[in-house]
Write an enzyme that holds these catalytic residues in place. Sequence first.
Site, PDB file in Angstrom:
ATOM      1  N   ARG A 268       0.830  -1.203   0.000  1.00  0.00           N
ATOM      2  CA  ARG A 268       0.000   0.000   0.000  1.00  0.00           C
ATOM      3  C   ARG A 268       0.866   1.256   0.000  1.00  0.00           C
ATOM      4  O   ARG A 268       0.386   2.339  -0.274  1.00  0.00           O
ATOM      5  CB  ARG A 268      -0.888   0.025   1.254  1.00  0.00           C
ATOM      6  N   ARG A 325     -14.035   6.801  -0.148  1.00  0.00           N
ATOM      7  CA  ARG A 325     -13.229   5.583  -0.284  1.00  0.00           C
ATOM      8  C   ARG A 325     -12.499   5.565  -1.619  1.00  0.00           C
ATOM      9  O   ARG A 325     -11.353   5.135  -1.715  1.00  0.00           O
ATOM     10  CB  ARG A 325     -14.132   4.337  -0.165  1.00  0.00           C
TER      11      ARG A 325
END
Length: 369
Positions: A268, A325
């Site tokens: 990530r 999101r």
Amino acid sequence: MIKLHDKYFKPFISAKEIDDAISRMATDIANDLGDEIPVFIGILNGSFMVVSDFVKKYPKPCEVTFIKLASYEGLKSSDDIQRLIGLTQDLTGRTVVILEDIIDSGKTLAEVHRIFKGENVKQLLIATLFYKPEAYKKDYKLHYVGIEIPNKFIVGFGLDYDGLGRDIPEVYQIKTIEHMTNIVLFGPPGAGKGTQAEFLKAQYNLVHISTGDVFRYNIKNETALGTLARSYMDKGELVPDEVTIKMLNAEVDKNADAVGFIFDGFPRTNAQAKALDELMATKDSHINAMIALEVDDEVLVQRLLERGKTSGRADDADEAIIRNRITEYYNKTAILKDYYSAENKYFGVNGIGSIEAITVRLSEVIDTL
Ligand code: IMP
Ligand code: MG
């Protein structure tokens, strides 16, 4: 798994199996030779461990000596066998038992027979701990064989790969299947990543490593790493990359024969991408591609709202949350897009269309890797 020079080896024959095989050989030979006092001749270097263990188990008097031949370079049997130390004693009328660690092509054995041609021994018997029948190209009889093995390179128990591995008390086999296709799969929420991962897994025989699943597995099974991860989570802290990487490492090792992996949910961050590169490098492998499903924001919002009607997931019901999101996803992945683009490993794939159409697009990318 162990690494010697540039190659990986996996556990193959245990110390116990080796010990049993040597015991069997010692008993068989002692029974066959009766009261005769044999001369056991080890072929150096590889046979030093077999000879040592064998003569300790041999239940009757015997003589032990060695000759030294060299025939191997790295992984490959060479044609040129050198006699470095030959016979140093008269063996006329004696029963000679050659003790070999391994018989592969049989070239070494041919040289042994040449050496004994003019020696007038009573009989020449051949005993070998390991034997590769598929590799053996000669007709000489092998009187005693400990363990037959497939034609794959092994190390340990006296056998080396370029000098290393002779000291290992058990036997390891070379790991020939490399992890060929390793993909980092990305996609914004609602892009259908999970569905596509399932297809790719089946189509390319890849192992899907979802970081979320790996975490859940380790925590549920209370592995050392799971317990460690949990201690951070319980304090409301992020699990350090080091711990996550160790879990991923364990997953990769569990699948030592895998053709490749789909990493999902990791990396990530830049630091994680580097850590993953380092992890793959320790396996003699690397990440081939980051594949990101690209779907227009408005389409995602519509898909997720649609899903929210039936899924009951609170975060699928509110448009503001959904947009948030999606924004977060792009903020995070932008860095990784740069990271993998710099290595020409970023592939964006249009994620709009039927499931099959998207699978085809993904396959087209993977087939070029
Ligand atoms: P051959 O002459 O081809 O039968 O090979 C015999 C010699 O090659 C052995 O004494 C070993 O030194 C070496 N060798 C053969 N196979 C292997 C292996 O799998 N690992 C390590 N050395 C081997
Ligand atoms: Mg040898």
